[in-house]
Design a protein around this motif. Structure first.
Motif, short mmCIF file in Angstrom:
data_model
loop_
_atom_site.label_atom_id
_atom_site.label_comp_id
_atom_site.label_asym_id
_atom_site.label_seq_id
_atom_site.Cartn_x
_atom_site.Cartn_y
_atom_site.Cartn_z
N GLU A 78 6.92 0.77 3.67
CA GLU A 78 6.95 0.78 5.13
C GLU A 78 6.43 2.08 5.72
N ILE A 79 6.39 3.14 4.93
CA ILE A 79 5.86 4.41 5.42
C ILE A 79 4.36 4.28 5.69
N ALA A 80 3.66 3.49 4.90
CA ALA A 80 2.22 3.29 5.11
C ALA A 80 1.96 2.65 6.47
N ILE A 81 2.75 1.64 6.83
CA ILE A 81 2.53 1.00 8.13
C ILE A 81 2.92 1.94 9.26
N ALA A 82 3.93 2.75 9.06
CA ALA A 82 4.30 3.74 10.08
C ALA A 82 3.14 4.70 10.31
N SER A 83 2.49 5.11 9.25
CA SER A 83 1.35 6.00 9.37
C SER A 83 0.19 5.32 10.10
N MET A 84 -0.05 4.07 9.80
CA MET A 84 -1.13 3.35 10.45
C MET A 84 -0.84 3.13 11.93
N ILE A 85 0.42 2.87 12.27
CA ILE A 85 0.80 2.73 13.68
C ILE A 85 0.57 4.04 14.40
N VAL A 139 9.51 1.52 16.44
CA VAL A 139 9.29 1.05 15.07
C VAL A 139 9.04 2.24 14.15
N VAL A 140 8.14 3.11 14.56
CA VAL A 140 7.82 4.29 13.74
C VAL A 140 9.06 5.16 13.58
N GLN A 141 9.77 5.41 14.67
CA GLN A 141 10.95 6.28 14.61
C GLN A 141 12.01 5.70 13.67
N SER A 142 12.28 4.41 13.75
CA SER A 142 13.31 3.86 12.88
C SER A 142 12.90 3.86 11.41
N ILE A 143 11.62 3.62 11.13
CA ILE A 143 11.16 3.69 9.73
C ILE A 143 11.30 5.12 9.21
N LEU A 144 10.85 6.09 9.97
CA LEU A 144 10.91 7.47 9.53
C LEU A 144 12.35 7.97 9.44
N ASP A 145 13.20 7.55 10.36
CA ASP A 145 14.60 7.97 10.32
C ASP A 145 15.30 7.46 9.07
N MET A 146 14.93 6.29 8.57
CA MET A 146 15.54 5.75 7.35
C MET A 146 15.27 6.63 6.14
N HIS A 147 14.18 7.37 6.17
CA HIS A 147 13.76 8.13 4.99
C HIS A 147 13.73 9.64 5.25
N SER A 148 14.39 10.08 6.29
CA SER A 148 14.30 11.48 6.68
C SER A 148 15.42 12.31 6.07
N MET A 152 0.85 -1.17 0.00
CA MET A 152 0.00 0.00 0.00
C MET A 152 0.90 1.24 0.00
N LYS A 153 0.48 2.22 -0.75
CA LYS A 153 1.20 3.49 -0.79
C LYS A 153 0.68 4.43 0.29
N PHE A 154 1.56 5.31 0.74
CA PHE A 154 1.24 6.30 1.75
C PHE A 154 0.01 7.12 1.35
N SER A 155 -0.06 7.54 0.10
CA SER A 155 -1.17 8.37 -0.36
C SER A 155 -2.49 7.62 -0.48
N GLU A 156 -2.43 6.29 -0.48
CA GLU A 156 -3.63 5.47 -0.66
C GLU A 156 -4.33 5.11 0.65
N ILE A 157 -3.74 5.45 1.79
CA ILE A 157 -4.35 5.10 3.07
C ILE A 157 -5.65 5.88 3.22
N THR A 158 -6.71 5.17 3.57
CA THR A 158 -8.02 5.80 3.72
C THR A 158 -8.48 5.69 5.18
N VAL A 159 -9.52 6.41 5.48
CA VAL A 159 -10.13 6.33 6.81
C VAL A 159 -10.63 4.91 7.07
N GLU A 160 -11.13 4.25 6.05
CA GLU A 160 -11.59 2.86 6.21
C GLU A 160 -10.43 1.94 6.58
#
Length: 93
Positions: free
Chosen positions: A52-59, A80-89, A1-9
């Motif tokens: 992995e950014i999508a799962i970070a957003s969901m977390i 988990v969120v911090q390490s994912i975001l740090d990889m791409h920051s 799943m892409k970051f932009s595709e995450i929905t409220v559902e």
């Protein structure tokens, strides 16, 4: 799943918040996406390249949903969120 595709559902399902008002989850999703964009310094298009950014957003959404009151118990960020975001920051010094 892409970051932009995450929905409220998607968030409703991930948080097991089937009876929750969609308005609150919409706010939580927007806050999560805003936080990730600010933290990484990347655009949505850049973030879509990394699944992995999508799962970070969901977390983050789940954390925001579960902890809706303001209190400080410790100064720890979800590792988990911090390490994912740090990889791409781009914003790390």
């Amino acid at each position: 799943m892409k970051f932009s595709e995450i929905t409220v559902e998607d968030i409703k399902e991930y948080c097991n918040a089937y009876d929750e008002d969609t308005k609150n989850l919409t706010i939580i999703l927007a806050a999560s996406k805003g936080y990730i964009k600010s933290y990484t310094g990347r655009t949505v298009e850049d973030l879509d390249k990394y699944e992995e950014i999508a799962i970070a957003s969901m977390i983050l959404c789940n954390e925001m949903f579960e902890n809706r009151m303001f209190s400080v118990e410790n100064d720890k960020v979800n590792t988990v969120v911090q390490s994912i975001l740090d990889m791409h920051s781009f914003n790390l010094l």
